[in-house]
Scaffold this motif. Structure first.
Motif, PDB file in Angstrom:
ATOM      1  N   ASN A   7      31.628  51.604  19.274  1.00  0.00           N
ATOM      2  CA  ASN A   7      30.655  50.642  18.783  1.00  0.00           C
ATOM      3  C   ASN A   7      30.880  49.336  19.527  1.00  0.00           C
ATOM      4  O   ASN A   7      32.020  48.962  19.796  1.00  0.00           O
ATOM      5  CB  ASN A   7      30.854  50.417  17.285  1.00  0.00           C
ATOM      6  N   TYR A   8      29.790  48.661  19.849  1.00  0.00           N
ATOM      7  CA  TYR A   8      29.952  47.400  20.557  1.00  0.00           C
ATOM      8  C   TYR A   8      28.832  46.436  20.213  1.00  0.00           C
ATOM      9  O   TYR A   8      27.775  46.818  19.741  1.00  0.00           O
ATOM     10  CB  TYR A   8      30.007  47.629  22.067  1.00  0.00           C
TER      11      TYR A   8
ATOM     12  N   THR B 223      30.001  37.296  24.799  1.00  0.00           N
ATOM     13  CA  THR B 223      31.287  37.939  24.520  1.00  0.00           C
ATOM     14  C   THR B 223      31.053  39.390  24.119  1.00  0.00           C
ATOM     15  O   THR B 223      30.192  39.678  23.304  1.00  0.00           O
ATOM     16  CB  THR B 223      32.027  37.205  23.382  1.00  0.00           C
ATOM     17  N   LEU B 224      31.828  40.292  24.723  1.00  0.00           N
ATOM     18  CA  LEU B 224      31.764  41.714  24.399  1.00  0.00           C
ATOM     19  C   LEU B 224      32.802  42.014  23.322  1.00  0.00           C
ATOM     20  O   LEU B 224      33.979  41.712  23.477  1.00  0.00           O
ATOM     21  CB  LEU B 224      32.065  42.557  25.646  1.00  0.00           C
ATOM     22  N   TYR B 225      32.331  42.601  22.223  1.00  0.00           N
ATOM     23  CA  TYR B 225      33.194  43.065  21.142  1.00  0.00           C
ATOM     24  C   TYR B 225      33.066  44.585  21.097  1.00  0.00           C
ATOM     25  O   TYR B 225      31.957  45.101  21.180  1.00  0.00           O
ATOM     26  CB  TYR B 225      32.737  42.509  19.786  1.00  0.00           C
ATOM     27  N   PHE B 226      34.179  45.293  20.949  1.00  0.00           N
ATOM     28  CA  PHE B 226      34.099  46.746  20.837  1.00  0.00           C
ATOM     29  C   PHE B 226      35.179  47.262  19.898  1.00  0.00           C
ATOM     30  O   PHE B 226      36.227  46.654  19.747  1.00  0.00           O
ATOM     31  CB  PHE B 226      34.198  47.431  22.204  1.00  0.00           C
ATOM     32  N   ALA B 227      34.881  48.375  19.255  1.00  0.00           N
ATOM     33  CA  ALA B 227      35.820  49.005  18.331  1.00  0.00           C
ATOM     34  C   ALA B 227      35.349  50.417  18.041  1.00  0.00           C
ATOM     35  O   ALA B 227      34.180  50.748  18.236  1.00  0.00           O
ATOM     36  CB  ALA B 227      35.903  48.204  17.027  1.00  0.00           C
ATOM     37  N   SER B 228      36.246  51.242  17.544  1.00  0.00           N
ATOM     38  CA  SER B 228      35.868  52.609  17.195  1.00  0.00           C
ATOM     39  C   SER B 228      35.168  52.660  15.841  1.00  0.00           C
ATOM     40  O   SER B 228      34.529  53.649  15.523  1.00  0.00           O
ATOM     41  CB  SER B 228      37.093  53.527  17.200  1.00  0.00           C
TER      42      SER B 228
END
Length: 93
Positions: free
Chosen positions: A56-57, A63-68
């Protein structure tokens, strides 16, 4: 030559350095990865062909944010919104 370490991250990085973005077509199995090439200011987020490992992003204010999972994105202050999901292309045979 052989890598001193054979962990998945080292192998993925070596494949990227050798083959560029096309290294993704050489991967198989279940994976989720993020690669940032600072020389090109290029970020690559990828998951396995079946999407078993979620990615998921959000991009907000440059700013790039990402996480599962979504929860860390929300905790980071990103706005919740629906994003259409496009199925990944079928692997080449």
């Amino acid at each position: 030559g052989a890598l001193a370490t054979a962990d998945d991250a080292s192998l993925a990085l070596a494949a990227y350095l050798k083959h560029g973005e096309s290294f993704l077509s050489r991967l198989s199995g279940i994976f989720g990865l993020v690669l940032f090439d600072s020389g090109k200011a290029f970020a690559l987020l990828a998951t396995d062909h079946f999407g078993v490992k979620p990615m998921n992003y959000r991009i907000e204010s440059g700013t790039l944010y990402f996480a599962s999972k979504f929860t860390p994105l929300l905790q980071a202050g990103t706005r919740r919104r629906k994003t259409p999901r496009t199925p990944p292309p079928a692997p080449a045979r």
